[in-house]
Design a protein around this motif. Structure first.
Motif, PDB file in Angstrom:
ATOM      1  N   GLY A 121      67.911  59.739  10.174  1.00  0.00           N
ATOM      2  CA  GLY A 121      68.141  61.036  10.050  1.00  0.00           C
ATOM      3  C   GLY A 121      69.614  61.096   9.790  1.00  0.00           C
ATOM      4  O   GLY A 121      69.951  62.056   9.200  1.00  0.00           O
ATOM      5  N   CYS A 122      70.540  60.459  10.373  1.00  0.00           N
ATOM      6  CA  CYS A 122      72.026  60.065  10.150  1.00  0.00           C
ATOM      7  C   CYS A 122      72.107  59.949   8.511  1.00  0.00           C
ATOM      8  O   CYS A 122      73.110  60.767   8.148  1.00  0.00           O
TER       9      CYS A 122
ATOM     10  N   ASP B  89      78.467  61.266  13.962  1.00  0.00           N
ATOM     11  CA  ASP B  89      78.546  62.588  14.161  1.00  0.00           C
ATOM     12  C   ASP B  89      79.330  63.681  13.439  1.00  0.00           C
ATOM     13  O   ASP B  89      79.492  64.764  13.842  1.00  0.00           O
TER      14      ASP B  89
ATOM     15  N   HIS C  56      76.946  54.611  16.550  1.00  0.00           N
ATOM     16  CA  HIS C  56      76.466  54.427  15.448  1.00  0.00           C
ATOM     17  C   HIS C  56      77.720  55.100  14.467  1.00  0.00           C
ATOM     18  O   HIS C  56      78.321  55.975  14.530  1.00  0.00           O
TER      19      HIS C  56
ATOM     20  N   SER D 291      65.359  52.803  12.432  1.00  0.00           N
ATOM     21  CA  SER D 291      65.049  53.787  13.347  1.00  0.00           C
ATOM     22  C   SER D 291      65.186  55.141  13.023  1.00  0.00           C
ATOM     23  O   SER D 291      65.634  55.401  11.914  1.00  0.00           O
ATOM     24  N   ASP D 292      64.278  56.072  13.516  1.00  0.00           N
ATOM     25  CA  ASP D 292      64.237  57.640  13.107  1.00  0.00           C
ATOM     26  C   ASP D 292      65.757  58.130  12.970  1.00  0.00           C
ATOM     27  O   ASP D 292      66.176  58.825  12.439  1.00  0.00           O
ATOM     28  N   TYR D 293      66.385  57.499  14.144  1.00  0.00           N
ATOM     29  CA  TYR D 293      67.803  58.205  14.194  1.00  0.00           C
ATOM     30  C   TYR D 293      68.655  57.717  13.057  1.00  0.00           C
ATOM     31  O   TYR D 293      69.395  58.535  12.507  1.00  0.00           O
ATOM     32  N   ARG D 294      68.694  56.548  12.618  1.00  0.00           N
ATOM     33  CA  ARG D 294      69.528  55.974  11.400  1.00  0.00           C
ATOM     34  C   ARG D 294      69.087  56.746  10.249  1.00  0.00           C
ATOM     35  O   ARG D 294      69.982  57.166   9.611  1.00  0.00           O
TER      36      ARG D 294
END
Length: 100
Positions: A8-9, A75, A61, A3-6
């Motif tokens: 990005g992290c 985070d 996550h 995913s884009d979220y992963r």
């Protein structure tokens, strides 16, 4: 595909490890998980592949070590970068039998 979220992290972590003197690159494969390859440029054999995924049974996550152990919360990429810098630090050379 991650995913884009992963991704990005992982990119956030890549930037954080740069401030620790390490180099990193997000690697996206067709069949395997997307991961962040982190290398100590002073000792190229010291490297780690970090993934990003939720902990089992939770939506939270985390960054994960290559051996499948949870490393750190996403985070706080600076905290994860500090852990990576510690693990990828070369051991000091010990004296090999000193003569008196």
């Amino acid at each position: 595909m991650a995913s884009d979220y992963r991704v990005g992290c992982l990119e956030d972590l890549g930037q954080a490890v740069g401030s620790q003197g390490l180099v990193a690159k997000v690697v996206q494969t067709r069949s395997g998980p997307t991961f962040l390859r982190v290398v100590n440029p002073e000792a190229g054999s010291l490297a780690e592949d970090v993934t990003c995924a939720p902990a089992p049974g939770t939506p939270e996550h985390y960054y994960w070590w290559s051996w499948g152990e949870r490393m750190h919360r996403v985070d706080d990429p600076g905290g994860a970068a500090s852990k990576l810098a510690h693990v990828l630090q070369p051991l000091p050379h010990e004296a090999h039998g000193s003569r008196s």
